[in-house]
Enzyme design. Structure first.
Site, PDB file in Angstrom:
ATOM      1  N   ARG A   1     -27.738  -1.109  13.765  1.00 52.66           N
ATOM      2  CA  ARG A   1     -28.169  -1.200  15.150  1.00 52.66           C
ATOM      3  C   ARG A   1     -29.452  -2.023  15.184  1.00 52.66           C
ATOM      4  O   ARG A   1     -30.300  -1.874  14.285  1.00 52.66           O
ATOM      5  CB  ARG A   1     -28.463   0.202  15.726  1.00 52.66           C
ATOM      6  CG  ARG A   1     -27.233   1.001  16.077  1.00 52.66           C
ATOM      7  CD  ARG A   1     -26.540   0.469  17.326  1.00 52.66           C
ATOM      8  NE  ARG A   1     -25.398   1.286  17.684  1.00 52.66           N
ATOM      9  CZ  ARG A   1     -24.140   1.020  17.332  1.00 52.66           C
ATOM     10  NH1 ARG A   1     -23.861  -0.033  16.597  1.00 52.66           N
ATOM     11  NH2 ARG A   1     -23.156   1.808  17.721  1.00 52.66           N
TER      12      ARG A   1
ATOM     13  N   HIS B   1     -22.642  -9.154  17.043  1.00 44.09           N
ATOM     14  CA  HIS B   1     -22.140  -7.775  16.883  1.00 44.09           C
ATOM     15  C   HIS B   1     -20.610  -7.763  16.676  1.00 44.09           C
ATOM     16  O   HIS B   1     -19.869  -7.203  17.497  1.00 44.09           O
ATOM     17  CB  HIS B   1     -22.531  -6.911  18.097  1.00 44.09           C
ATOM     18  CG  HIS B   1     -22.480  -5.437  17.806  1.00 44.09           C
ATOM     19  ND1 HIS B   1     -23.326  -4.534  18.384  1.00 44.09           N
ATOM     20  CD2 HIS B   1     -21.675  -4.705  17.002  1.00 44.09           C
ATOM     21  CE1 HIS B   1     -23.044  -3.318  17.960  1.00 44.09           C
ATOM     22  NE2 HIS B   1     -22.037  -3.395  17.106  1.00 44.09           N
TER      23      HIS B   1
ATOM     24  N   GLU C   1     -29.043  -6.403  23.061  1.00 41.52           N
ATOM     25  CA  GLU C   1     -27.743  -7.091  23.175  1.00 41.52           C
ATOM     26  C   GLU C   1     -27.285  -7.113  24.629  1.00 41.52           C
ATOM     27  O   GLU C   1     -27.577  -6.175  25.372  1.00 41.52           O
ATOM     28  CB  GLU C   1     -26.720  -6.365  22.298  1.00 41.52           C
ATOM     29  CG  GLU C   1     -27.098  -6.470  20.831  1.00 41.52           C
ATOM     30  CD  GLU C   1     -26.124  -5.760  19.908  1.00 41.52           C
ATOM     31  OE1 GLU C   1     -25.041  -5.345  20.358  1.00 41.52           O
ATOM     32  OE2 GLU C   1     -26.456  -5.623  18.721  1.00 41.52           O
TER      33      GLU C   1
HETATM   34  C1  8YV Z   1     -18.783  -1.327  18.816  1.00 43.43           C
HETATM   35  C2  8YV Z   1     -20.054  -0.431  16.999  1.00 43.43           C
HETATM   36  O1  8YV Z   1     -18.446  -0.084  19.227  1.00 43.43           O
HETATM   37  O2  8YV Z   1     -18.684   1.146  15.931  1.00 43.43           O
HETATM   38  C3  8YV Z   1     -19.773   0.889  16.402  1.00 43.43           C
HETATM   39  O3  8YV Z   1     -20.694   1.721  16.400  1.00 43.43           O
HETATM   40  O4  8YV Z   1     -21.158  -0.771  17.244  1.00 43.43           O
HETATM   41  C4  8YV Z   1     -18.955  -1.357  17.317  1.00 43.43           C
HETATM   42  O5  8YV Z   1     -17.794  -1.096  16.639  1.00 43.43           O
HETATM   43  C5  8YV Z   1     -17.779  -2.300  19.268  1.00 43.43           C
HETATM   44  O6  8YV Z   1     -18.330  -3.533  19.076  1.00 43.43           O
HETATM   45  C6  8YV Z   1     -17.436  -2.150  20.746  1.00 43.43           C
HETATM   46  O7  8YV Z   1     -18.474  -2.556  21.515  1.00 43.43           O
END
Ligand code: 8YV
Length: 305
Positions: free
Chosen positions: A224, A271, A253
């Site tokens: 993150r 991402h 983001e």
């Molecule tokens: C997002 C992610 O959920 O799994 C996670 O925690 O950050 C990613 O897989 C995905 O990009 C959908 O926004």
């Protein structure tokens, strides 16, 4: 059939599939009139579902997260109201770990910059300068959950010397536990951030850690944006106090600071850790299966709480 509130960054194909049997409404459609009808929130790993939203939705029973991370969800507020939360663990681990290794190689071997070198026509005037060797180097992994371990398994194939820092020590063959993050950074050529987001890990990677990593060190973040103090990272890059960075995640983001652009030692991606067709389809299916289980009164497949 349920009324589902869709938060940001959930794929349209998943929304379409759910819409055949449910009413899916976007956050922009939320009103005092429909708020009490919403039974499910469909969120992504990056969504913010705070206590105010949770407590506004009086019929809310489930928050289904399309992603493994749920740091944007106020779990305590959900727990207090006996609302279930599900996520999509395991199925995306390989992809995120693959990207982490890809970023590491790309930064160290300057793959993106070497391509630009050809495209600029510079190859006609000489060879691309030698870059940094990865095989056999020291890898420090910050956060040793599913993704951190998957990175370690891959790095073993590169004969890297692997250490990790985590809240707790766990048994894993061929890797060394470091009780101090600064010591881990001092003893790493590459520092790989795989920790969960949230308050506990906020700005874990700060100036002190970056200085410990040093002018030849490379930092990779597939976790993150909040885990790294982005200002401190930019300053370390600007002043050549670290060797390079590979970043898939950012503090704000969908914005990546322009100061990261066009640098030979920085590789940025939007991402995309879990973004392969196969994995995104598997994630969508797991979200649908969790929602179907909830609607049928069956146990949830991958509950967080
Ligand atoms: C997002 C992610 O959920 O799994 C996670 O925690 O950050 C990613 O897989 C995905 O990009 C959908 O926004």
């Amino acid at each position: 059939m349920s009324v589902i509130l869709r938060a940001n960054k959930v794929p349209q194909t998943l929304v379409d599939a759910l819409s055949t049997e449910n009413e899916v409404i976007g956050l922009e459609m939320l009103s005092p009139e429909n708020a009490h009808e919403i039974e499910i929130i469909l969120a992504s790993g990056e969504s913010i579902v705070d206590d105010v939203l949770i407590n506004t939705l009086t019929s809310l029973r489930l928050i289904a997260v399309f992603g493994v991370g749920y740091d944007g969800i106020d779990i305590r507020a959900a727990q207090q109201r006996d609302i279930s939360v599900t996520n999509t663990p395991d199925i995306l681990t390989d992809d995120v770990a693959d990207l982490a290794i890809g970023l590491m190689l790309s930064v160290a071997r300057r793959i993106n910059d070497a391509q630009r070198f050809i495209e600029r026509g510079d190859w006609q005037n000489g060879s691309y300068p030698p870059a940094v060797k990865i095989s056999g180097k020291r890898l420090g992994i910050v956060g040793f959950g599913r993704i951190g371990r998957a990175v370690a398994r891959r790095a073993q194939g590169f004969s890297m010397q692997i250490s990790y820092y985590s809240r707790s020590q766990s048994a894993a063959e061929g890797v060394t536990y470091s009780p101090s993050l600064v010591t881990l950074a001092e003893n790493s050529d590459v520092l790989m951030v795989c920790a969960s987001g949230g308050k506990e890990s906020h700005h874990l990677i700060n100036k002190e850690v970056l200085d410990a990593l040093g002018p030849d060190g490379i930092i990779i973040n597939v976790a993150r944006g909040s885990v790294i103090d982005e200002g401190a990272l930019l300053e370390a890059i600007n002043t050549h106090r670290i060797g390079g960075a590979g970043l898939d995640v950012f503090a704000d983001e969908p914005h990546a600071p322009q100061a990261f652009y066009h640098r030979d030692n920085v590789v940025i991606t939007p991402h995309i850790g879990s973004a392969t067709q196969a994995t995104r389809a598997a994630m969508a299916k797991l979200v649908m299966d969790n929602i179907a289980a909830f609607q049928a009164g069956q146990p949830l497949l991958t509950p967080v709480i």
